[in-house]
Design an enzyme around this catalytic site. Structure first.
Site, PDB file in Angstrom:
ATOM      1  N   THR A  27      24.295  -6.776 -29.899  1.00 42.37           N
ATOM      2  CA  THR A  27      24.702  -5.665 -29.028  1.00 42.37           C
ATOM      3  C   THR A  27      25.432  -4.564 -29.795  1.00 42.37           C
ATOM      4  O   THR A  27      25.519  -3.441 -29.323  1.00 42.37           O
ATOM      5  CB  THR A  27      25.616  -6.154 -27.890  1.00 42.37           C
ATOM      6  OG1 THR A  27      26.452  -7.182 -28.401  1.00 42.37           O
ATOM      7  CG2 THR A  27      24.816  -6.707 -26.736  1.00 42.37           C
ATOM      8  N   CYS A  50       6.401  18.867  -0.917  1.00 40.23           N
ATOM      9  CA  CYS A  50       6.300  17.410  -1.052  1.00 40.23           C
ATOM     10  C   CYS A  50       5.260  16.843  -0.089  1.00 40.23           C
ATOM     11  O   CYS A  50       5.319  17.093   1.119  1.00 40.23           O
ATOM     12  CB  CYS A  50       7.670  16.774  -0.775  1.00 40.23           C
ATOM     13  SG  CYS A  50       7.581  14.984  -0.523  1.00 40.23           S
ATOM     14  N   CYS A  53       6.980  14.543   2.781  1.00 36.81           N
ATOM     15  CA  CYS A  53       7.901  15.042   3.805  1.00 36.81           C
ATOM     16  C   CYS A  53       7.173  15.230   5.148  1.00 36.81           C
ATOM     17  O   CYS A  53       5.977  15.499   5.177  1.00 36.81           O
ATOM     18  CB  CYS A  53       8.514  16.371   3.357  1.00 36.81           C
ATOM     19  SG  CYS A  53       9.937  16.201   2.253  1.00 36.81           S
ATOM     20  N   HIS A 113      14.005  13.800   2.188  1.00 37.01           N
ATOM     21  CA  HIS A 113      13.450  13.855   0.832  1.00 37.01           C
ATOM     22  C   HIS A 113      14.453  13.351  -0.205  1.00 37.01           C
ATOM     23  O   HIS A 113      14.068  12.886  -1.285  1.00 37.01           O
ATOM     24  CB  HIS A 113      13.066  15.309   0.532  1.00 37.01           C
ATOM     25  CG  HIS A 113      12.340  15.528  -0.759  1.00 37.01           C
ATOM     26  ND1 HIS A 113      11.045  15.120  -0.959  1.00 37.01           N
ATOM     27  CD2 HIS A 113      12.731  16.120  -1.927  1.00 37.01           C
ATOM     28  CE1 HIS A 113      10.665  15.455  -2.196  1.00 37.01           C
ATOM     29  NE2 HIS A 113      11.672  16.054  -2.806  1.00 37.01           N
ATOM     30  N   ASN A 153       8.614   2.134  -7.412  1.00 33.84           N
ATOM     31  CA  ASN A 153       8.981   2.691  -8.712  1.00 33.84           C
ATOM     32  C   ASN A 153      10.010   3.777  -8.442  1.00 33.84           C
ATOM     33  O   ASN A 153       9.699   4.783  -7.830  1.00 33.84           O
ATOM     34  CB  ASN A 153       7.770   3.315  -9.415  1.00 33.84           C
ATOM     35  CG  ASN A 153       6.719   2.292  -9.793  1.00 33.84           C
ATOM     36  OD1 ASN A 153       7.048   1.177 -10.174  1.00 33.84           O
ATOM     37  ND2 ASN A 153       5.459   2.670  -9.680  1.00 33.84           N
ATOM     38  N   SER A 161       6.370   9.792  -9.414  1.00 32.77           N
ATOM     39  CA  SER A 161       6.013  11.196  -9.556  1.00 32.77           C
ATOM     40  C   SER A 161       6.601  12.020  -8.418  1.00 32.77           C
ATOM     41  O   SER A 161       6.379  13.211  -8.336  1.00 32.77           O
ATOM     42  CB  SER A 161       4.497  11.352  -9.630  1.00 32.77           C
ATOM     43  OG  SER A 161       3.894  10.798  -8.493  1.00 32.77           O
ATOM     44  N   HIS A 164      10.862  11.633  -3.294  1.00 34.32           N
ATOM     45  CA  HIS A 164      10.940  11.239  -1.883  1.00 34.32           C
ATOM     46  C   HIS A 164      10.933   9.703  -1.814  1.00 34.32           C
ATOM     47  O   HIS A 164      10.022   9.069  -2.343  1.00 34.32           O
ATOM     48  CB  HIS A 164       9.769  11.820  -1.099  1.00 34.32           C
ATOM     49  CG  HIS A 164       9.992  11.776   0.385  1.00 34.32           C
ATOM     50  ND1 HIS A 164      10.094  12.908   1.166  1.00 34.32           N
ATOM     51  CD2 HIS A 164      10.198  10.725   1.231  1.00 34.32           C
ATOM     52  CE1 HIS A 164      10.317  12.554   2.427  1.00 34.32           C
ATOM     53  NE2 HIS A 164      10.379  11.234   2.488  1.00 34.32           N
ATOM     54  N   HIS A 166      10.110   6.225  -1.340  1.00 29.45           N
ATOM     55  CA  HIS A 166       8.904   5.587  -0.817  1.00 29.45           C
ATOM     56  C   HIS A 166       8.562   4.385  -1.677  1.00 29.45           C
ATOM     57  O   HIS A 166       9.068   4.232  -2.777  1.00 29.45           O
ATOM     58  CB  HIS A 166       7.728   6.574  -0.836  1.00 29.45           C
ATOM     59  CG  HIS A 166       7.223   6.901  -2.213  1.00 29.45           C
ATOM     60  ND1 HIS A 166       7.911   7.713  -3.099  1.00 29.45           N
ATOM     61  CD2 HIS A 166       6.098   6.517  -2.875  1.00 29.45           C
ATOM     62  CE1 HIS A 166       7.239   7.812  -4.232  1.00 29.45           C
ATOM     63  NE2 HIS A 166       6.123   7.091  -4.130  1.00 29.45           N
ATOM     64  N   GLN A 168       5.052   1.490  -2.472  1.00 27.00           N
ATOM     65  CA  GLN A 168       3.613   1.323  -2.352  1.00 27.00           C
ATOM     66  C   GLN A 168       3.292  -0.124  -2.012  1.00 27.00           C
ATOM     67  O   GLN A 168       4.082  -1.025  -2.268  1.00 27.00           O
ATOM     68  CB  GLN A 168       2.922   1.670  -3.671  1.00 27.00           C
ATOM     69  CG  GLN A 168       3.157   3.091  -4.141  1.00 27.00           C
ATOM     70  CD  GLN A 168       2.245   3.454  -5.294  1.00 27.00           C
ATOM     71  OE1 GLN A 168       1.035   3.234  -5.237  1.00 27.00           O
ATOM     72  NE2 GLN A 168       2.815   3.997  -6.343  1.00 27.00           N
ATOM     73  N   PHE A 312      13.752  -0.610 -24.813  1.00 25.50           N
ATOM     74  CA  PHE A 312      12.331  -0.418 -25.082  1.00 25.50           C
ATOM     75  C   PHE A 312      11.656  -1.776 -25.198  1.00 25.50           C
ATOM     76  O   PHE A 312      12.057  -2.598 -26.017  1.00 25.50           O
ATOM     77  CB  PHE A 312      12.136   0.374 -26.380  1.00 25.50           C
ATOM     78  CG  PHE A 312      12.503   1.824 -26.243  1.00 25.50           C
ATOM     79  CD1 PHE A 312      11.560   2.759 -25.862  1.00 25.50           C
ATOM     80  CD2 PHE A 312      13.807   2.252 -26.457  1.00 25.50           C
ATOM     81  CE1 PHE A 312      11.899   4.093 -25.711  1.00 25.50           C
ATOM     82  CE2 PHE A 312      14.154   3.583 -26.311  1.00 25.50           C
ATOM     83  CZ  PHE A 312      13.202   4.510 -25.939  1.00 25.50           C
TER      84      PHE A 312
HETATM   85  O1  G1P Z   1      14.933  -2.986 -34.301  1.00 25.72           O
HETATM   86  P1  G1P Z   1      14.710  -1.595 -33.788  1.00 25.72           P
HETATM   87  O2  G1P Z   1      13.530  -0.898 -34.428  1.00 25.72           O
HETATM   88  O3  G1P Z   1      15.937  -0.753 -33.841  1.00 25.72           O
HETATM   89  O4  G1P Z   1      14.370  -1.805 -32.232  1.00 25.72           O
HETATM   90  C1  G1P Z   1      13.136  -1.585 -31.632  1.00 25.72           C
HETATM   91  O5  G1P Z   1      12.261  -2.697 -31.822  1.00 25.72           O
HETATM   92  C2  G1P Z   1      12.692  -3.942 -31.279  1.00 25.72           C
HETATM   93  C3  G1P Z   1      11.607  -4.976 -31.490  1.00 25.72           C
HETATM   94  O6  G1P Z   1      10.404  -4.645 -30.834  1.00 25.72           O
HETATM   95  C4  G1P Z   1      13.043  -3.833 -29.785  1.00 25.72           C
HETATM   96  O7  G1P Z   1      13.660  -5.029 -29.366  1.00 25.72           O
HETATM   97  C5  G1P Z   1      13.991  -2.664 -29.525  1.00 25.72           C
HETATM   98  O8  G1P Z   1      14.150  -2.496 -28.122  1.00 25.72           O
HETATM   99  C6  G1P Z   1      13.411  -1.384 -30.141  1.00 25.72           C
HETATM  100  O9  G1P Z   1      14.276  -0.295 -29.939  1.00 25.72           O
HETATM  101  O1  G1P Z   2       0.721   5.577  -7.894  1.00 19.15           O
HETATM  102  P1  G1P Z   2       1.781   6.323  -8.626  1.00 19.15           P
HETATM  103  O2  G1P Z   2       3.159   6.125  -8.062  1.00 19.15           O
HETATM  104  O3  G1P Z   2       1.452   7.771  -8.841  1.00 19.15           O
HETATM  105  O4  G1P Z   2       1.758   5.662 -10.108  1.00 19.15           O
HETATM  106  C1  G1P Z   2       2.763   4.852 -10.648  1.00 19.15           C
HETATM  107  O5  G1P Z   2       2.668   3.506 -10.204  1.00 19.15           O
HETATM  108  C2  G1P Z   2       1.459   2.812 -10.519  1.00 19.15           C
HETATM  109  C3  G1P Z   2       1.581   1.386 -10.039  1.00 19.15           C
HETATM  110  O6  G1P Z   2       2.632   0.693 -10.645  1.00 19.15           O
HETATM  111  C4  G1P Z   2       1.172   2.862 -12.020  1.00 19.15           C
HETATM  112  O7  G1P Z   2      -0.122   2.357 -12.258  1.00 19.15           O
HETATM  113  C5  G1P Z   2       1.255   4.294 -12.582  1.00 19.15           C
HETATM  114  O8  G1P Z   2       1.140   4.244 -13.990  1.00 19.15           O
HETATM  115  C6  G1P Z   2       2.595   4.902 -12.172  1.00 19.15           C
HETATM  116  O9  G1P Z   2       2.693   6.248 -12.637  1.00 19.15           O
END
Ligand code: G1P
Ligand code: G1P
Lengths: 341, 341
Positions: A27, A50, A53, A113, A153, A161, A164, A166, A168, A312
C-alpha cells in the site's frame, strides 16, 4: 506464522472457486500514473437533452411519459433481441458459437435527472426494488429467458453515458459465466453439506464482525473475505431467498434500506459521487428448482485511494489473478467509519 | 439462420471454457460517455527523474547501471516476496487463505526513455525476448516458483505509471486463475483427442484465414474467435513449444518479429501509441511434464473506436460475461489494413 494484514497471500472466492492475490505490504507504493478527473459538474434536476428525463424524446422516436417515480422501457440499443435464432455452430469443438436471444430493459430510478440512490429516500428506493421484482417475475416467466441480470453502472469512470439515475436489465437465454460459477459452487456446497453456502458464510461473518459494513433486520452489507475491488461489498439477505419473486414487503424494505446505507457510505468515503458497477445475482430462470441459490448483490467500485486514484485491473490481473493491496478487513473498517462521517 | 456478423450470439473460449457475448448490430450505438485524453506529450530520450533510465537512482537507493540494451532488477515495490510463509488457513471451506511467496522483476526494454516495442528494431526486441528466456529459466529452476507471468502494461490508460518501455515478471508459488483454466482445457483436449489444443486451433485458423493479422516463419498473430477486448490478439508459435526454455534462436527471432508487427499495426490503427496489457502464458513451473501446454501471447487493448473511445468492461461484463460489439473477424480485417497503413 502467516499474518493476513502484512504478508502476501491468496484468498479463495468461495462463490466462484477463483483466487485473489492480496499484497498488504504494497500500500505504500507511490502513484505517478493516471489520475481521474474529479466530477464536480453541477447536474440539473431536468435536462432537456436527456433521453431518460420525463417527457423527452428517445432514440427510437418514442416520447417518455411524464413519469413520477420509476419508469421502465426496452433499451433502444439492446445488446440482446428476442428474435435471434438459437442455432449453434461447432467446428471441432474449437470454433463454437450459439445464437443468444434475450431482452434488454432500462429502469429509471426517479424523474429527477440529478438524484442518485445515495440521496433518494428509502421509500423511493423501495419503488425501484418493487419494479425490479416485477420485471424479474415477468422475464422469469418468459420461456425465452434463462437468466436475468439487473445492474447499474454509476459514473463516467464505469462507462455510464448518462448521469440520470438508472439501471439496466439484460435477460439472456443462457446462463452467463459468473452465474454459472456461482451456481456450481452453491450446488456443490448444498450437496456435500446439506446447507446453503451463503447462509453458512453469512453466519460465519456475523460471528466475526470484522468485515461487516452495515446491517438491518433483513440484510447485511459486508466486504467479502475474497473481495477483488478495493472497496467491493456484497449484500446478503439474512433469510434464505433464491430470487426477487420470493421477496415480501419486509425484504423489499430491507434491501432498499441497505442500498441507501451502502451508497451513502461510498459517497462519504472520498467525499465524491462514488463510481461503481453493482448488480444482483439470483437463481437462473430455466424453470428448474434451485434450493442452493441465495440471492445477493455485488458492488464493484474502482476507486482505491481517493476520488482521483483508481485501481487498475490490468497486466497480472487480466493474465493471472486479480490483485489487491488493502485488505478486505481494512476496507470494511474504513467503510464503517464513512457511515458515521 | 444465425449470421455471426449480425445476430447476437455467444462464443466459447476454447482455452478457458468461458463465453463471450457478441452483439454485432450494436456498433451503431452513439457514445456520449467518458472519453480519454489523447496522449500527445513529447517524451524525451532521457528523463533525469525516471527510475528506469540508465544511471538514475531507484526507490531502494540503488543506482541503475549505464545499461546499453536491456536491464533487469527486483521490483522495489514487489507484490510478492520470497520469504512469505506458505501456511494455509481454512475455516469451514468458506474463509480460505494461503501464504503466497514469489518474486517480482522489472525488465527495461531499452535505455531510451521514449522508445516502444513498436519502434524498436527487431534485433533489439530479440535481446528482450532472450532476456525473458533467461529470466524464465532461472525462475523455473527455483523450487519456490510454480508459475511465471511476464506482462507489459502500456500507456496510462492501462495503469502504467512510467512511459519508459518496460515489462514486469510476477513469479508466484501457485498457479494463477487464468493459467489454471488454460491448463485444464489443454490437458482435457490432449487427453480426449491425443493432439494439442492450440496446434489444432492454429491449423484451423490458418485454413480459414479470416482472423489472421500477420505471420512469419515461426509465429502467427490472430484475433481469436472468442476475443473479448475489441482488438485483442493472440500470438501462437507454429512449432509446439511449452515455454521459453524450448526456444531456439529462430523462435526468438520469430517472436521478436511478430511483436514488432503487431505493435506497429496497433499504433497505426488509430494513429496513437496504442495502450494495452500483454503477456505470455506458458506451462507451469511445478517440475511436472506438461505436453499439453502450448506457449502463447495475449494482447488485451482497451480502445474501441478511436484513440479516445475505449471499451468499458463494467456492469454486465463484471457480473455476467464479457460483451463485445465489433466481431473478431472485422477487428482482424482492420488490423490487417493497419499493417499496410
Ligand atoms: O506495478 P505497477 O506497474 O505500478 O502497477 C500496475 O500493474 C499491476 C500489475 O498488473 C497492477 O496491480 C496495478 O494496479 C497497476 O497499476
Ligand atoms: O449500455 P450502456 O450503458 O451504454 O453501456 C455500458 O454498459 C454495458 C453493459 O455493462 C457495457 O457493455 C458498455 O461497455 C458500457 O459502456
Amino acid at each position: 506464522m502467516l499474518r493476513l494484514q502484512q504478508d502476501s497471500h491468496r484468498r479463495l472466492n468461495s462463490l466462484t472457486g477463483e483466487w485473489v492475490l492480496v499484497s498488504p505490504h504494497r500500500t505504500s507504493r507511490p502513484w505517478q500514473g493516471q489520475t481521474e478527473a474529479r466530477e464536480e459538474i453541477a447536474i440539473p434536476a431536468y435536462d432537456p437533452g436527456c433521453y431518460l428525463c420525463p417527457g423527452n424524446l428517445r432514440a427510437n422516436g418514442d416520447r417518455n411519459p411524464a413519469y413520477e417515480d420509476v419508469f421502465v422501457f426496452d433499451n433502444d440499443y439492446a445488446a440482446l433481441l428476442p428474435d435471434t435464432p438459437r442455432e449453434q455452430t461447432d467446428e471441432a469443438g474449437l470454433i463454437v458459437a450459439a445464437g443468444e436471444p434475450g431482452r434488454c430493459r432500462v429502469v429509471c430510478f426517479s424523474p429527477r435527472h440529478d438524484l442518485t440512490l445515495s440521496r433518494m429516500p428509502v421509500a423511493s428506493i423501495e419503488k425501484v426494488v418493487a419494479l425490479w421484482r416485477n420485471e424479474f417475475m415477468r422475464l422469469d416467466a418468459d420461456p425465452l429467458i434463462g437468466a436475468v441480470q439487473i445492474f447499474e453502472n454509476r459514473g463516467p469512470m464505469m462507462g455510464a453515458s448518462n448521469p440520470h439515475p438508472h439501471c439496466q436489465i439484460w435477460a439472456t437465454h443462457s446462463e452467463p459465466n459468473e452465474l454459472m460459477k456461482e451456481s456450481t459452487r452453491q450446488r456443490d456446497h448444498l450437496g456435500h453439506r446439506g446447507s446453503c453456502l451463503l447462509c453458512d458464510y453469512l453466519a460465519l461473518e456475523l460471528e466475526k464482525g470484522e468485515r461487516i459494513v452495515c446491517e438491518n433486520d433483513g440484510f447485511v452489507a459486508l466486504v467479502p473475505f475474497w473481495a477483488t475491488w478495493p472497496f467491493e461489498t456484497m449484500l446478503l439477505p439474512r433469510r434464505h431467498r433464491g430470487a426477487l419473486d420470493e421477496f415480501g414487503a419486509d425484504d423489499i424494505h430491507a434491501l432498499a434500506d441497505i442500498l441507501s446505507g451502502v451508497t451513502r457510505a461510498y459517497d462519504n468515503l472520498f467525499s465524491t459521487p462514488f463510481p461503481y458497477s453493482m448488480g444482483f445475482h439470483q437463481r437462473p430462470s430455466d424453470g428448474g428448482a434451485h434450493p442452493h441459490w441465495h440471492f445477493h448483490g455485488h458492488f464493484y467500485p474502482p476507486l482505491l485511494r481517493s476520488a482521483t486514484i483508481r485501481k487498475f485491473m490490468v497486466g497480472f490481473e487480466l493474465l493471472g489473478s486479480p490483485q489487491r493491496d488493502i485488505t478486505a478487513e481494512s476496507a470494511a473498517e474504513r467503510l464503517r467509519a464513512a457511515i458515521k462521517g
